[in-house]
Design an enzyme around this catalytic site. Structure first.
Site, PDB file in Angstrom:
ATOM      1  N   GLU A 111       0.830  -1.197   0.000  1.00 24.01           N
ATOM      2  CA  GLU A 111       0.000   0.000   0.000  1.00 24.01           C
ATOM      3  C   GLU A 111       0.868   1.252   0.000  1.00 24.01           C
ATOM      4  OE1 GLU A 111      -3.869  -1.898   2.233  1.00 24.01           O
ATOM      5  OE2 GLU A 111      -2.544  -0.666   3.422  1.00 24.01           O
ATOM      6  N   CYS A 140       3.389   8.430   1.165  1.00 21.79           N
ATOM      7  CA  CYS A 140       3.979   7.477   2.105  1.00 21.79           C
ATOM      8  C   CYS A 140       4.150   6.150   1.376  1.00 21.79           C
ATOM      9  CB  CYS A 140       3.041   7.337   3.309  1.00 21.79           C
ATOM     10  SG  CYS A 140       3.582   6.101   4.499  1.00 21.79           S
ATOM     11  N   CYS A 186       5.971  -6.991   7.411  1.00 23.07           N
ATOM     12  CA  CYS A 186       7.106  -6.476   8.207  1.00 23.07           C
ATOM     13  C   CYS A 186       7.489  -7.522   9.243  1.00 23.07           C
ATOM     14  CB  CYS A 186       6.715  -5.176   8.903  1.00 23.07           C
ATOM     15  SG  CYS A 186       8.098  -4.452   9.840  1.00 23.07           S
ATOM     16  N   CYS A 216       5.569  -4.911  15.611  1.00 19.14           N
ATOM     17  CA  CYS A 216       5.192  -3.954  16.653  1.00 19.14           C
ATOM     18  C   CYS A 216       3.735  -4.227  17.040  1.00 19.14           C
ATOM     19  CB  CYS A 216       5.355  -2.521  16.152  1.00 19.14           C
ATOM     20  SG  CYS A 216       7.065  -2.133  15.693  1.00 19.14           S
ATOM     21  N   CYS A 239       0.695  -2.233  15.519  1.00 11.52           N
ATOM     22  CA  CYS A 239       0.739  -1.970  14.077  1.00 11.52           C
ATOM     23  C   CYS A 239       0.063  -3.085  13.286  1.00 11.52           C
ATOM     24  CB  CYS A 239       2.201  -1.833  13.632  1.00 11.52           C
ATOM     25  SG  CYS A 239       2.398  -1.695  11.858  1.00 11.52           S
ATOM     26  N   GLY A 246       6.596  -2.073   6.353  1.00 12.03           N
ATOM     27  CA  GLY A 246       7.973  -2.550   6.402  1.00 12.03           C
ATOM     28  C   GLY A 246       8.916  -1.626   7.144  1.00 12.03           C
ATOM     29  N   GLU A 247      10.090  -2.168   7.464  1.00 10.10           N
ATOM     30  CA  GLU A 247      11.152  -1.416   8.146  1.00 10.10           C
ATOM     31  C   GLU A 247      12.208  -1.055   7.091  1.00 10.10           C
ATOM     32  OE1 GLU A 247      12.353   0.006  11.130  1.00 10.10           O
ATOM     33  OE2 GLU A 247      14.012   0.377   9.752  1.00 10.10           O
ATOM     34  N   SER A 275      11.966   6.449   7.869  1.00 11.13           N
ATOM     35  CA  SER A 275      11.583   6.136   9.249  1.00 11.13           C
ATOM     36  C   SER A 275      12.182   4.790   9.662  1.00 11.13           C
ATOM     37  CB  SER A 275      10.056   6.056   9.317  1.00 11.13           C
ATOM     38  OG  SER A 275       9.655   5.616  10.581  1.00 11.13           O
ATOM     39  N   ASN A 327      -4.486   5.234  16.062  1.00  8.56           N
ATOM     40  CA  ASN A 327      -5.590   4.935  15.148  1.00  8.56           C
ATOM     41  C   ASN A 327      -6.065   3.518  15.449  1.00  8.56           C
ATOM     42  OD1 ASN A 327      -5.415   7.333  13.408  1.00  8.56           O
ATOM     43  ND2 ASN A 327      -3.394   6.500  12.917  1.00  8.56           N
ATOM     44  N   CYS A 366      -1.374   6.035  10.035  1.00  9.25           N
ATOM     45  CA  CYS A 366      -0.192   5.366  10.561  1.00  9.25           C
ATOM     46  C   CYS A 366      -0.556   4.088  11.306  1.00  9.25           C
ATOM     47  CB  CYS A 366       0.532   6.283  11.537  1.00  9.25           C
ATOM     48  SG  CYS A 366       1.524   7.494  10.723  1.00  9.25           S
TER      49      CYS A 366
HETATM   50  S1  SF4 Z   1       5.680  -1.416   9.754  1.00 10.34           S
HETATM   51 FE1  SF4 Z   1       6.793  -0.121  11.258  1.00 10.34          FE
HETATM   52  S2  SF4 Z   1       5.413   0.008  13.037  1.00 10.34           S
HETATM   53 FE2  SF4 Z   1       4.692  -1.700  11.743  1.00 10.34          FE
HETATM   54  S3  SF4 Z   1       5.668  -3.572  12.570  1.00 10.34           S
HETATM   55 FE3  SF4 Z   1       7.010  -2.787  10.955  1.00 10.34          FE
HETATM   56  S4  SF4 Z   1       8.483  -1.430  11.982  1.00 10.34           S
HETATM   57 FE4  SF4 Z   1       6.771  -1.771  13.407  1.00 10.34          FE
END
Ligand code: SF4
Length: 363
Positions: free
Chosen positions: A102, A115, A122, A126, A129, A171-172, A203, A302, A345
């Site tokens: 997305e 974004c 990911c 977290c 998330c 994703g990271e 980020s 959110n 987010c």
């Molecule tokens: S996308 Fe960002 S907030 Fe979500 S699990 Fe991965 S690192 Fe964590």
């Protein structure tokens, strides 16, 4: 021994958007194409937003004929586009192997931000998330990152231009750093997508060993998903904290010469009711960030079905912000954008795509 270049028949197709312009020129030369043709092609796809070879009038017929056959332009197709009441638009984009990610366009007064995602799912999980709840499938390629920009830019309303790109989607980014850096080279090249480097933000949840590498390689902004002021809470919200606890993360940031008041760290702090929104948290945050050039973005949670957290009452969020302001920490309390289409987010989760993500991962 005379080494002949491999015949065209044996070469794998060249994915054009996988390469920054200097590398694309080299790849053209290896294919017996004049390197300046790479500049002309970049002018069409990045400068003009034209991807139909038939419209690339300054390219020779032979090259136009090869586009789409052994020079591939498209890495992603736009599968769907949802529009939020506040104008935010979320695109679901499908890769050649069926993986979906997305990207979210956020139009605001005076600027338009996109974004982008860097991974399918990911691995960091977290707990607040929705993407983390998907699990991890694979890294995106350079072309798949760049094509999110090309595809979504084509959906801008007339008169709007893309001004900012943030690597804050699925994703990271620092776990896919080589691809992220090559994509940034294309984003900020005046002959590429032509964005100012300071309008690009990457980020991280805190992949400490990769932060310096990012900042040395690219003069972009750094955002850090902090979300907690103690290791006990952050271990739960951002499990990566167990490997790189607050002291290691913040100590690394404090020592980076690339950071300054003109180039501060943007700390993202999602406010969750009863979890990290107390005045003591705000006071600890002030202490933790002393010595680091910082801007803090407070984001009320959110809510979504994959996490048990809720946003604080508005007066609690205001009180938190007040503590930071009194300590002269630059901080803003963000209004969530696009929450009605799950584009805010922490909400990017391909609501209907879990099964396909898992199927792809298990192949
Ligand atoms: S996308 Fe960002 S907030 Fe979500 S699990 Fe991965 S690192 Fe964590």
């Amino acid at each position: 021994m005379n080494q002949r270049p491999p015949s065209r028949m044996n070469q794998r197709p060249l994915v054009v958007k996988d390469h920054s312009l200097p590398r694309l020129r080299e790849a053209f030369a290896r294919r017996e194409l004049a390197p300046f043709r790479a500049d002309q092609l970049a002018g069409w796809i990045y400068g003009q937003g034209v991807e139909d070879p038939g419209r690339m009038t300054n390219l020779p017929a032979e090259l136009r004929e090869r586009l789409g056959r052994d020079l591939l332009l498209h890495a992603l197709e736009l599968e769907s586009l949802e529009r939020s009441e506040d104008g935010t638009r979320k695109g679901v984009l499908r890769a050649r192997d069926g993986a979906r990610v997305e990207a979210v366009l956020i139009p605001e007064e005076g600027r338009t931000t996109l974004c982008v995602s860097t991974q399918v799912g990911c691995p960091l999980a977290c707990s607040f998330c929705a993407t983390g709840a998907l699990g991890f499938t694979r890294n995106l390629t350079v072309a798949e990152i760049v094509d999110q920009v090309c595809r979504m830019r084509a959906e801008l309303e007339p008169g709007r231009t893309l001004s900012n790109v943030v690597f804050m989607g699925m994703g990271e980014p620092l776990l896919n750093l080589p691809a992220v850096l090559e994509a940034i080279r294309i984003l900020v090249d005046p002959k590429g997508l032509g964005l100012a480097p300071r309008r690009v933000t990457v980020s991280t949840a805190g992949v400490v060993p990769k932060i310096a590498e990012l900042l040395r390689a690219a003069p972009v902004n750094l955002a850090v998903s902090l979300h907690a002021t103690t290791d006990a809470v952050r271990d739960v919200l951002v499990p990566l904290n167990r490997r790189f606890p607050l002291r290691a993360l913040l100590g690394t940031l404090a020592a980076l010469p690339e950071l300054s008041r003109r180039r501060p760290v943007f700390f993202e702090y999602t406010l969750m009711a009863g979890v990290n929104d107390a005045e003591e948290d705000a006071e600890r945050l002030v202490t933790l960030l002393a010595g680091i050039p910082s801007k803090v973005n407070l984001i009320p949670m959110n809510p979504h079905p994959d996490a048990p957290y809720l946003p604080p009452a508005p007066e609690v969020a205001d009180r938190f912000l007040g503590v930071l302001a009194r300590a002269r920490l630059t901080a803003t309390l963000r209004r969530p954008r696009g929450s009605d289409i799950a584009a805010a987010c922490g909400q990017l989760a391909l609501r209907d795509a879990r099964a396909s993500a898992r199927a792809l991962r298990d192949r």
